[in-house]
Design a protein around this motif. Sequence first.
Motif, PDB file in Angstrom:
ATOM      1  N   UNK A  65       0.703  -1.128   0.093  1.00 54.71           N
ATOM      2  CA  UNK A  65       0.109  -0.055  -0.161  1.00 54.71           C
ATOM      3  C   UNK A  65       0.846   1.341   0.022  1.00 54.71           C
ATOM      4  N   UNK A  66       1.784   1.246   0.846  1.00 53.46           N
ATOM      5  CA  UNK A  66       2.658   2.348   0.999  1.00 53.46           C
ATOM      6  C   UNK A  66       3.489   2.610  -0.231  1.00 53.46           C
ATOM      7  N   UNK A  67       3.946   1.447  -0.801  1.00 51.76           N
ATOM      8  CA  UNK A  67       4.492   1.656  -2.099  1.00 51.76           C
ATOM      9  C   UNK A  67       3.942   2.207  -3.327  1.00 51.76           C
ATOM     10  N   UNK A  68       2.568   1.793  -3.164  1.00 53.94           N
ATOM     11  CA  UNK A  68       1.758   2.292  -4.382  1.00 53.94           C
ATOM     12  C   UNK A  68       1.446   3.845  -4.007  1.00 53.94           C
ATOM     13  N   UNK A  69       1.126   4.066  -2.932  1.00 55.14           N
ATOM     14  CA  UNK A  69       0.767   5.497  -2.519  1.00 55.14           C
ATOM     15  C   UNK A  69       1.854   6.554  -2.806  1.00 55.14           C
ATOM     16  N   UNK A  70       3.464   6.132  -2.591  1.00 52.65           N
ATOM     17  CA  UNK A  70       4.544   6.849  -2.766  1.00 52.65           C
ATOM     18  C   UNK A  70       4.234   7.045  -4.389  1.00 52.65           C
ATOM     19  N   UNK A  71       4.389   5.853  -5.020  1.00 47.98           N
ATOM     20  CA  UNK A  71       4.334   6.093  -6.617  1.00 47.98           C
ATOM     21  C   UNK A  71       3.206   6.979  -7.150  1.00 47.98           C
ATOM     22  N   UNK A  72       2.046   6.752  -6.810  1.00 46.22           N
ATOM     23  CA  UNK A  72       0.901   7.867  -7.195  1.00 46.22           C
ATOM     24  C   UNK A  72       1.185   9.104  -6.607  1.00 46.22           C
ATOM     25  N   UNK A  73       1.690   9.332  -5.574  1.00 50.87           N
ATOM     26  CA  UNK A  73       2.127  10.570  -5.070  1.00 50.87           C
ATOM     27  C   UNK A  73       3.158  11.190  -5.626  1.00 50.87           C
ATOM     28  N   UNK A  74       3.941  10.531  -6.339  1.00 49.23           N
ATOM     29  CA  UNK A  74       5.097  11.207  -7.054  1.00 49.23           C
ATOM     30  C   UNK A  74       5.079  11.896  -8.168  1.00 49.23           C
ATOM     31  N   UNK A  75       4.011  12.137  -8.610  1.00 48.72           N
ATOM     32  CA  UNK A  75       3.661  12.936 -10.133  1.00 48.72           C
ATOM     33  C   UNK A  75       2.605  13.962  -9.513  1.00 48.72           C
ATOM     34  N   UNK A  76       2.411  15.013 -10.412  1.00 45.94           N
ATOM     35  CA  UNK A  76       1.496  16.127 -10.105  1.00 45.94           C
ATOM     36  C   UNK A  76       0.108  15.373  -9.781  1.00 45.94           C
ATOM     37  N   UNK A 391      15.164  -3.697 -20.253  1.00 41.96           N
ATOM     38  CA  UNK A 391      16.126  -2.646 -19.459  1.00 41.96           C
ATOM     39  C   UNK A 391      16.640  -3.272 -18.167  1.00 41.96           C
ATOM     40  N   UNK A 392      16.571  -4.502 -18.065  1.00 38.95           N
ATOM     41  CA  UNK A 392      17.144  -5.186 -16.765  1.00 38.95           C
ATOM     42  C   UNK A 392      16.534  -4.682 -15.324  1.00 38.95           C
ATOM     43  N   UNK A 393      15.146  -4.591 -15.548  1.00 39.60           N
ATOM     44  CA  UNK A 393      14.469  -4.202 -14.282  1.00 39.60           C
ATOM     45  C   UNK A 393      14.242  -5.628 -13.364  1.00 39.60           C
ATOM     46  N   UNK A 394      14.318  -6.593 -14.113  1.00 47.21           N
ATOM     47  CA  UNK A 394      13.846  -8.068 -13.409  1.00 47.21           C
ATOM     48  C   UNK A 394      14.881  -8.945 -14.133  1.00 47.21           C
ATOM     49  N   UNK A 395      15.595  -9.652 -13.198  1.00 50.59           N
ATOM     50  CA  UNK A 395      16.545 -10.857 -13.583  1.00 50.59           C
ATOM     51  C   UNK A 395      16.324 -12.263 -12.963  1.00 50.59           C
ATOM     52  N   UNK A 396      16.548 -13.236 -13.307  1.00 51.87           N
ATOM     53  CA  UNK A 396      16.308 -14.667 -12.780  1.00 51.87           C
ATOM     54  C   UNK A 396      17.636 -15.610 -13.208  1.00 51.87           C
ATOM     55  N   UNK A 397      18.190 -16.033 -12.393  1.00 52.92           N
ATOM     56  CA  UNK A 397      19.098 -17.277 -12.834  1.00 52.92           C
ATOM     57  C   UNK A 397      18.833 -18.742 -12.158  1.00 52.92           C
ATOM     58  N   UNK A 414      14.443  -8.421  -8.536  1.00 55.53           N
ATOM     59  CA  UNK A 414      13.319  -7.430  -9.234  1.00 55.53           C
ATOM     60  C   UNK A 414      13.361  -5.971  -8.622  1.00 55.53           C
ATOM     61  N   UNK A 415      13.429  -4.931  -9.633  1.00 56.16           N
ATOM     62  CA  UNK A 415      13.593  -3.689  -8.903  1.00 56.16           C
ATOM     63  C   UNK A 415      11.925  -3.302  -8.643  1.00 56.16           C
ATOM     64  N   UNK A 416      11.967  -1.997  -8.010  1.00 54.02           N
ATOM     65  CA  UNK A 416      10.836  -1.346  -7.543  1.00 54.02           C
ATOM     66  C   UNK A 416       9.745  -1.478  -8.778  1.00 54.02           C
ATOM     67  N   UNK A 417      10.326  -0.867  -9.873  1.00 51.82           N
ATOM     68  CA  UNK A 417       9.638  -0.608 -11.086  1.00 51.82           C
ATOM     69  C   UNK A 417       9.137  -2.031 -11.724  1.00 51.82           C
TER      70      UNK A 417
END
Length: 875
Positions: A65-76, A391-397, A414-417
Amino acid sequence: MIRASRLLKQGAGAIARPRAIGPVLSAAHKTYSGHRAYSYQQGPDTSEKETIVKLLYNIGSKKEVEQYLRHFSSVESQKFAVIKVGGAVISDDLATLASALTFLNRVGLYPIVVHGAGPQLNKRLEAANIEARYEDGIRITDGPTLAIAREVFASENRKLVEALERLGTRARPITGGVFVADYLNKDKYDRVGRIVRVNREVVESSILAGCLPILTSLAETPDGQILNVNADIAAGELARVLEPLKIVYLNEKNGLYHGTTGKRIETIHLDEEYEDLLKEPWVRYGTKLKLKEIKELLDTLPRSSSVAIISAEHLHKELFTHSGAGTLIMRGHRLFSARDLANIDADRLRALLMECDPTISSGATTAASYWQQLAELKKQGGEYWIYGDEPYQVAAVVTRQKEGQVAVLDKFAASRAAVLGNINDNAWKLIVRDHPRLVWSVPRADDNLSWHFERADGSWAVGDNIVFWYGVEDWKQVSDLIASKSGSAAPKQHPPGVRAYSTMARRNGFAGNGQRRSYSSSSTPLRVGLIGARGYTGRELIKLINGHPRLELAYVSSRELAGQPVAGYTKAPLDHVNLSAQEVGSIAREGRSLVDAWVLALPNNVAAPFVKAIDSAVGSISREEQPIVVDLSADYRFDATGEWVYGLPELHRSTLVTKNTGRIANPGCYATGAQLGIAPLLRYLDADRLPSVFGVSGYSGAGTKASQKNDPMFLKDNLIAYAPVNHIHEREIGHSLTRTGGFPSGNPLQVQFSPHVAPFFQGIHLTIHLPLRMSVSLSDIAEVYREFYQGEKLVHVTEGTPVVRDNAGKHYAVVGGFAVPPHTEGLAGRRAVVNVTLDNLLKGAATQAVQNMNIALGLDEYLGIPLEEPAMSLK
């Protein structure tokens, strides 16, 4: 029932303080099995936001929840979301829509709404004897049609704005001035527009004033001629100008559905899947057009933008959880797989691992050392696969020592994105396509631990790590894998305390068919001590354990039958004993070496001494070695200590699995049936009217102690009502569903329950009246129940009326006989009637106890329970 308005007056105990002046917010609160509308006074912004954010924690983890709130609040503010609302949503589900939008606004977000009014316009045109005409799917809009369209759009816009204002949410009606258009083709479509410019300042000024902008899709030419524009197109053009993070299309179906499987499509990554999707035979007509329009839209927007197709009631879950609820569409990136480091960008992979892999980011090892390990593996005849996105936002071996062995998911970064964009899910699909059997280890402190639980078939906690596996059926293989991944020995037989279970929380609910896989290849019996064997339920338990492939009876205690052989038990000669609480404690002190599970089949208010004796005896024994306890009485169904779990698997399976306290309160028979009948419609209940349950039980439900309620002669040609108010099952139903639905403890759900006893021996029939906050069709009701209980082996759904005699002696409950009153009634059909039948001695007691024991002991949930199709023809 304590209403929210009363709750507000309770001072410190209320959820939010009332203001002297302030409208009421009705916020939809969604949980695993349903949601309910609550009312809160508008309070100080910070405290109110905190309150509602806490409500969001019930639909996802706090981190999500906090991750998405930060994400949504990061823009105008104007770049959060454009939401297209179909006219049918306004006409059929206005309260839910307004509640959902208000909820978003209360956490500081400003969605921009563009709405249509197609169904309403058709209705008005029909009343005016004007034919609705279309060409190429576009409404031909002549002068009379446009005149009515303007009235309809203004009316529907006003309805939504007023609904928001009633909830205390400031909203601004914008019926013109935003979309500037030219004629699309005047000769062909008449007054239909093609948007050439968007005046974003009108929208932005509304947000700056603290108001949600509510737009119609009507446009004007530069010289002022009104033109009709499809709302989807208007929303898309607005999105191209504002470039929001989310474009949301609200529909009643809650997403796009696969034309072959009929299942909802959870995510679509266009760069990876679009071309293949268009080749599917079911992707045609409107579906193909919708996908093409979304593809064209997202191709013009930043990759961070995505489209969600969702219903209003599930909007919160879609926006604030990784699992989502509808269909998420984004561009994503193409995925790759490689069999050699030489074929990838090792520097970009190194950067991702240094950021997201704990062993490398902590400095415990280096990427160079890991590359060397992979090279050595290959030299020794092993293999490795590297997966990722461009873009190497996620990788697995994934590694494998030699062909034929179970593959090891050695790295998953996996990156946040990637998490926010569900790219890790797409990578997972690619991995399991290539490797149907996997094992991997994750630190307990991993932030995304729930993601791994959701995709695993089983897990074992070892020290600071949890070992997960997927697609591995043989316990010997699992044991060896745990040993290899953890560096410590694992038991060579399936231990009773291991959590071996299938995925419980996929994106759209319980995964697969709801059945846990059994990983046990051992024949070692698990021993059960039964206290209270004289009653009808005790007898049924003996039968079930006698036929169970892994359970055997160690003790069968009955004061009246002590010394007599245990009838119906054929696994070994066994006599009844009369165990005192102290004797049970002495046996429990030996842990699971003597008894793995105790079942207390005792009357109410009798179990406590036995439980206390067991608790005292096992105090120094580790949780894994303690025997489990299943209590069939009502003594622990209202437990507030957290030590006892309520054992209705169809509604509380995830808690039974993940909490696994070893103490299970088996639900009552009436309460089981009533909850199974009510739970699917929890989200739709009208908070101002009480559900009503009329129940009739066979006289076995009155027990073996002689009374008029179990006297066949007295019951002949008779029906007896008893305990008309405050029956313990009445309180149990409300108490349990309050937790199931996530209701606040100060505002619990209450039900009206009237029990009766009839002149048949076993079985229960329940007729349940459910007051709804909206008008719902009969087909909608049936679909809700079918979807809710999809894959449940002990709950069958039928559109016919369940019959007691068809269900007596069966181990499943049947839910059906759905009905809704005609819309001519005063409440416009806002009521549903549901019927439930079950055997009070089986699914209402003994079968459910075995179901719960299986879960707690790490066995297949349905092991030893006869599974069969219901006698009636199900639709």
